[in-house]
Write a protein that holds these residues in place. Structure first.
Motif, PDB file in Angstrom:
ATOM      1  N   UNK A  42       1.082  -1.196   0.382  1.00  0.00           N
ATOM      2  CA  UNK A  42      -0.327   0.401  -0.180  1.00  0.00           C
ATOM      3  C   UNK A  42       0.902   1.837   0.054  1.00  0.00           C
ATOM      4  N   UNK A  43       1.921   0.604  -0.229  1.00  0.00           N
ATOM      5  CA  UNK A  43       3.130   2.484   0.338  1.00  0.00           C
ATOM      6  C   UNK A  43       3.376   3.059   1.629  1.00  0.00           C
ATOM      7  N   UNK A  44       3.081   2.081   2.027  1.00  0.00           N
ATOM      8  CA  UNK A  44       2.742   2.483   4.102  1.00  0.00           C
ATOM      9  C   UNK A  44       4.662   2.228   4.650  1.00  0.00           C
ATOM     10  N   UNK A  45       4.911   2.483   5.267  1.00  0.00           N
ATOM     11  CA  UNK A  45       6.322   1.798   6.139  1.00  0.00           C
ATOM     12  C   UNK A  45       6.187   2.294   7.633  1.00  0.00           C
ATOM     13  N   UNK A  46       6.580   1.769   8.310  1.00  0.00           N
ATOM     14  CA  UNK A  46       7.063   1.922   9.767  1.00  0.00           C
ATOM     15  C   UNK A  46       8.641   1.565  10.375  1.00  0.00           C
ATOM     16  N   UNK A  47       8.724   1.865  10.387  1.00  0.00           N
ATOM     17  CA  UNK A  47      10.640   2.490  10.559  1.00  0.00           C
ATOM     18  C   UNK A  47      10.932   2.897  12.209  1.00  0.00           C
ATOM     19  N   UNK A  48      11.966   2.163  13.387  1.00  0.00           N
ATOM     20  CA  UNK A  48      12.268   3.043  14.254  1.00  0.00           C
ATOM     21  C   UNK A  48      13.831   3.217  13.908  1.00  0.00           C
ATOM     22  N   UNK A  49      14.185   4.713  13.854  1.00  0.00           N
ATOM     23  CA  UNK A  49      15.150   5.219  13.827  1.00  0.00           C
ATOM     24  C   UNK A  49      15.962   6.178  14.893  1.00  0.00           C
ATOM     25  N   UNK A  50      17.409   5.570  15.158  1.00  0.00           N
ATOM     26  CA  UNK A  50      17.833   6.267  15.908  1.00  0.00           C
ATOM     27  C   UNK A  50      18.100   7.652  16.364  1.00  0.00           C
ATOM     28  N   UNK A  51      17.865   8.652  17.059  1.00  0.00           N
ATOM     29  CA  UNK A  51      18.487   9.953  17.296  1.00  0.00           C
ATOM     30  C   UNK A  51      19.836  10.498  16.936  1.00  0.00           C
ATOM     31  N   UNK A  52      20.861  10.689  16.202  1.00  0.00           N
ATOM     32  CA  UNK A  52      22.028  10.999  16.590  1.00  0.00           C
ATOM     33  C   UNK A  52      22.412  12.261  15.900  1.00  0.00           C
TER      34      UNK A  52
END
Length: 363
Positions: A101-111
């Motif tokens: 469906x063109x969607x995503x969920x991703x966890x990203x570390x803060x740097x």
């Protein structure tokens, strides 16, 4: 139920029915990225400190597309990332692939990015057509500096996809620097003309940072006009592998183009022939030296040459057999002290001749 109560109920049912259609309608406007609400800060932005993490959710992207998520400084959603990926924390980026469906969920570390904030979470496509989106992020404890002022008047915009034209020649096959021409259509969307704009063309190999080279396009671009821009691109001698050509204008990367450079097989062939010819030549020279310094064998010759057929004595085919060889009979007087020849070879009487009488002396 009275008529006045039915109207709010019908409105609520219609709202529930139209709610699922709101997502595709919003997605039709382009790709979007949002950060997790649990880390929301002031002004609708998200806030997190170094070492923490944020959850990015996206929609409106192409299905099955590989995306890259980065924390970048000197950026706003309206102006984008000033300085390109050089303003991002590239070592802490994350990749994600969109679903059907063109969607995503991703966890990203803060740097902390290498430049001051304002900061964003920058999401861009890795392959295929270029698409990107930004979400504001406040990195706690990171310095903040104002963005450079926008130039008034003319504004340059890329109206077509960039492409590399040209091909390598025979010299490139033997290690000469490969070169191409970067072509794109640029338009002036500002209110004043652009005269001799200066671009920066960068070439990056693999994950290394690009090497920038300033290229000036000579010409004047009036407001509302467009023109075809050609900029030369050249790599170092013997370069091969995957490269990325980046185009920067006014401190912002506006286009990227992959470039796959073939291996210079002529150099490999040259070294292969060199490894075969040089040992053979050294071996022949060594054998010649050994043949000259080697001592001769006793009673033998080092080189025997047969006489030429023309120098040999010709034998007559018409002449008969030669005379029979004669025996070396001793002749009288051939022996010293025997003048009468008594010591010469004995004389045998012929069987047909009579015997010689022996003279008798007086008794």
């Amino acid at each position: 139920m009275s008529g006045g109560a039915r109207i709010p109920a019908l409105a609520a049912v219609l709202a529930l029915l139209l709610l699922p259609l709101a997502g595709p309608a919003a997605a039709a406007g382009g790709p979007v990225v949002r950060l997790s609400a649990s880390q929301a800060g002031t002004g609708g932005s998200s806030q997190a400190g170094t070492g923490g993490s944020v959850t990015a959710r996206g929609s409106g992207w192409r299905p099955g597309t590989l995306l890259m998520l980065l924390v970048c400084g000197r950026a706003t959603p309206s102006r984008g990332v000033i300085g390109g990926t050089n303003s991002c924390a590239n070592g802490d980026g994350r990749a994600v692939t969109t679903d059907a469906h063109g969607s995503f969920t991703r966890k990203l570390p803060v740097a902390e990015p290498p430049v001051p904030c304002p900061c964003v979470v920058h999401v861009a496509t890795v392959t295929g057509a270029k698409a990107e989106a930004d979400a504001v992020l406040q990195v706690a404890g990171h310095p903040v500096a104002p963005l450079p002022a926008e130039t008034s008047g003319g504004r340059l915009s890329i109206l077509s996809d960039t492409r590399l034209t040209g091909s390598g020649g025979v010299l490139t096959w033997f290690g000469a620097p490969p070169g191409r021409t970067l072509e794109f259509t640029a338009g002036n969307v500002g209110t004043s003309p652009l005269q001799d704009p200066v671009f920066r063309v960068g070439t990056a190999h693999g994950v290394f940072a690009p090497r920038w080279d300033e290229q000036q396009w000579h010409g004047t671009l009036a407001p509302g006009r467009k023109a075809l821009v050609r900029l030369p691109v050249e790599l170092s001698a013997g370069a091969h592998g995957g490269y990325t050509v980046s185009l920067e204008y006014d401190g912002r990367v506006i286009a990227e183009q992959p470039w796959e450079v073939g291996r210079p097989w002529g150099v490999t062939l040259f070294w292969l022939l060199l490894c075969l010819v040089v040992p053979a030549a050294v071996f022949r020279a060594g054998m010649a030296v050994v043949d000259r310094v080697r001592p001769r064998r006793p009673g033998g010759v080092r080189h025997r040459r047969l006489p030429h057929p023309a120098s040999r004595p010709a034998r007559s085919r018409t002449s008969g057999p030669g005379p029979a060889p004669t025996l070396p009979w001793f002749t009288p007087g051939s022996v010293p002290g025997d003048p009468a020849g008594r010591l010469s070879a004995p004389h045998h009487d012929s069987p047909t001749s009579p015997p010689t009488p022996t003279p008798k002396g007086p008794t």
